[in-house]
Design a protein around this motif. Sequence first.
Motif, PDB file in Angstrom:
ATOM      1  N   PHE A   1       2.556   1.945  -0.587  1.00  0.00           N
ATOM      2  CA  PHE A   1       2.921   0.473  -1.289  1.00  0.00           C
ATOM      3  C   PHE A   1       4.374   0.858  -1.908  1.00  0.00           C
ATOM      4  O   PHE A   1       4.893  -0.298  -2.107  1.00  0.00           O
ATOM      5  N   LEU A   2       4.712   1.789  -2.405  1.00  0.00           N
ATOM      6  CA  LEU A   2       6.200   1.944  -2.838  1.00  0.00           C
ATOM      7  C   LEU A   2       7.235   1.769  -1.509  1.00  0.00           C
ATOM      8  O   LEU A   2       8.013   1.078  -1.573  1.00  0.00           O
TER       9      LEU A   2
ATOM     10  N   LEU B   1       6.543  10.024  -3.546  1.00  0.00           N
ATOM     11  CA  LEU B   1       8.129   9.566  -3.464  1.00  0.00           C
ATOM     12  C   LEU B   1       8.474  10.016  -2.226  1.00  0.00           C
ATOM     13  O   LEU B   1       9.357   8.986  -1.677  1.00  0.00           O
ATOM     14  N   PHE B   2       8.262  10.893  -1.597  1.00  0.00           N
ATOM     15  CA  PHE B   2       8.878  11.232  -0.117  1.00  0.00           C
ATOM     16  C   PHE B   2       8.471  10.241   0.768  1.00  0.00           C
ATOM     17  O   PHE B   2       9.255   9.460   1.638  1.00  0.00           O
ATOM     18  N   SER B   3       6.957  10.102   0.868  1.00  0.00           N
ATOM     19  CA  SER B   3       6.456   8.956   2.027  1.00  0.00           C
ATOM     20  C   SER B   3       7.101   7.531   1.486  1.00  0.00           C
ATOM     21  O   SER B   3       7.414   6.809   2.377  1.00  0.00           O
TER      22      SER B   3
ATOM     23  N   GLY C   1      10.396   3.229   2.948  1.00  0.00           N
ATOM     24  CA  GLY C   1      11.270   1.962   2.586  1.00  0.00           C
ATOM     25  C   GLY C   1      12.791   2.217   3.110  1.00  0.00           C
ATOM     26  O   GLY C   1      13.346   1.141   3.342  1.00  0.00           O
ATOM     27  N   ALA C   2      13.101   3.441   3.387  1.00  0.00           N
ATOM     28  CA  ALA C   2      14.715   3.507   3.928  1.00  0.00           C
ATOM     29  C   ALA C   2      14.579   3.461   5.495  1.00  0.00           C
ATOM     30  O   ALA C   2      15.786   3.141   6.162  1.00  0.00           O
ATOM     31  N   SER C   3      13.632   3.387   6.136  1.00  0.00           N
ATOM     32  CA  SER C   3      13.454   3.088   7.583  1.00  0.00           C
ATOM     33  C   SER C   3      14.311   1.868   8.295  1.00  0.00           C
ATOM     34  O   SER C   3      15.074   2.258   9.118  1.00  0.00           O
TER      35      SER C   3
ATOM     36  N   ASN D   1      -4.690   8.971  -3.118  1.00  0.00           N
ATOM     37  CA  ASN D   1      -4.122   8.139  -4.095  1.00  0.00           C
ATOM     38  C   ASN D   1      -2.562   8.460  -4.081  1.00  0.00           C
ATOM     39  O   ASN D   1      -1.719   7.407  -4.101  1.00  0.00           O
ATOM     40  N   SER D   2      -2.182   9.727  -3.507  1.00  0.00           N
ATOM     41  CA  SER D   2      -0.624   9.876  -3.536  1.00  0.00           C
ATOM     42  C   SER D   2       0.069   9.134  -2.393  1.00  0.00           C
ATOM     43  O   SER D   2       0.988   8.728  -2.495  1.00  0.00           O
TER      44      SER D   2
END
Length: 436
Positions: A173-174, A216-218, A223-225, A166-167
């Motif tokens: 998806f974030l 959050l980290f993943s 997202g930042a890639s 779940n994490s």
Amino acid sequence: MATNPQMFRNILPLFFVSSILLFWGLGKLDVNIMEARNFVTAREMVQNNEYLLTTLNGQPRYEKPPLPSWLTAASGVVFGFDSLFAMRLPVVPITMLLVFAFYLFSVQLKLTSKHALQNGLILVTSFYVFFAGRDNQWDMYTHSFMMVSVLFLWKLFTSATNQWKNSLLSGLFLGFSILSKGPVSAYAMLLPFLISYGIVYRVPFRKKWAYFAAMLFSGMIIGASWYIYVRLKDPVSFQTIASREAANWTSYEVKPFYYYWDFFVQSGLWAIPSLVALTYPYMKTRVRDLKSYQFALFWTLLGIVFLSAIPEKKVRYLVPVLIPLALTTGFYIEYLIQNFKFSLLNWEKALASTFSSAIALVGFAFPFAIAFVLKERLASHYFLFIISSVATIAGAVIIIRGLISGKFNSVFYAMISIFVAIVIATLPLYKEVVSN
């Protein structure tokens, strides 16, 4: 919680209604400027064989991340870039992803299966969700992916099993949400969700902090890639565009703090029920699960507060608030369905009858309005006119009979049917009555 057979029976009508509303007449409306930018960027990706350093008319286009344009480019390659239906096609499954994730989230709240279905139908028939769900620009992508992230995050907070799964799925998806429109949905949807959950349920950080941190980290890494890549490959253009975009938040389309305070109007069909559902002193003694209602209400209102704090305001920015608003509205609709016949006070019944009768009036008047607008052009649309007229009048009759017999369940579904029938009739006729 709904069982698997119950969920399947509910998903079918939700899929049916969503498919009609989103696919029907998809290529009929004119292209707006935001869609045009996405379409041109997608076409140039394929023409230039460059999918990361995105362009618009040959110039660097880094204002928006590329995930929606990637999916649009794929559709263009398969079905052709000259087809407006094909170019809008990717946003439809993305919107349906939002609707079904929202339905499953309602199930996770331990609402009844019918209540979860009602929530899903309220969401997909909320005017601006329906409108944005057919408009292939960035907003629907970022909020749909965020809804899936929130669904898995809820499972992480409430379940003792599959915590890493779940994490990481929530983080994935974030990341997709950020790759669709930057941190917009993280601010307008995820942050209000977290605060609301903390207020009502208390986030179990002591037990879940490692999983939450991994999420959050993943998500941030994914997202930042693209931003990191572009910053390294084309730093001058990236910095120029980033500075201009940052300035827009405080100097472009600036509106007063209270600009969004009529946000419930953007739910269209559900404007009055939504306003009632937001009235906590009234609703708190009328819901079966007070905590779930409080959570939905906080999530909605905090979203409005956060959006209101940003100087730049546009109506389409309200989509992330309309999602928890549909959840909040569902509690009022469920209350009416369960209590309309026997338990409502006279003024409550009068209020519910008033907004329902207004929809019935629309159903009765619709055929005459279409005939008046089309006049002699009606002859070439007789079949569509007859089918939609029968449907809207039948829906209006069902509403009136439901109000008389005290069956608000019938009233609710008849309201949905009138909305669907009007969409079926009007979208193909768009070019007949509107000039761009």
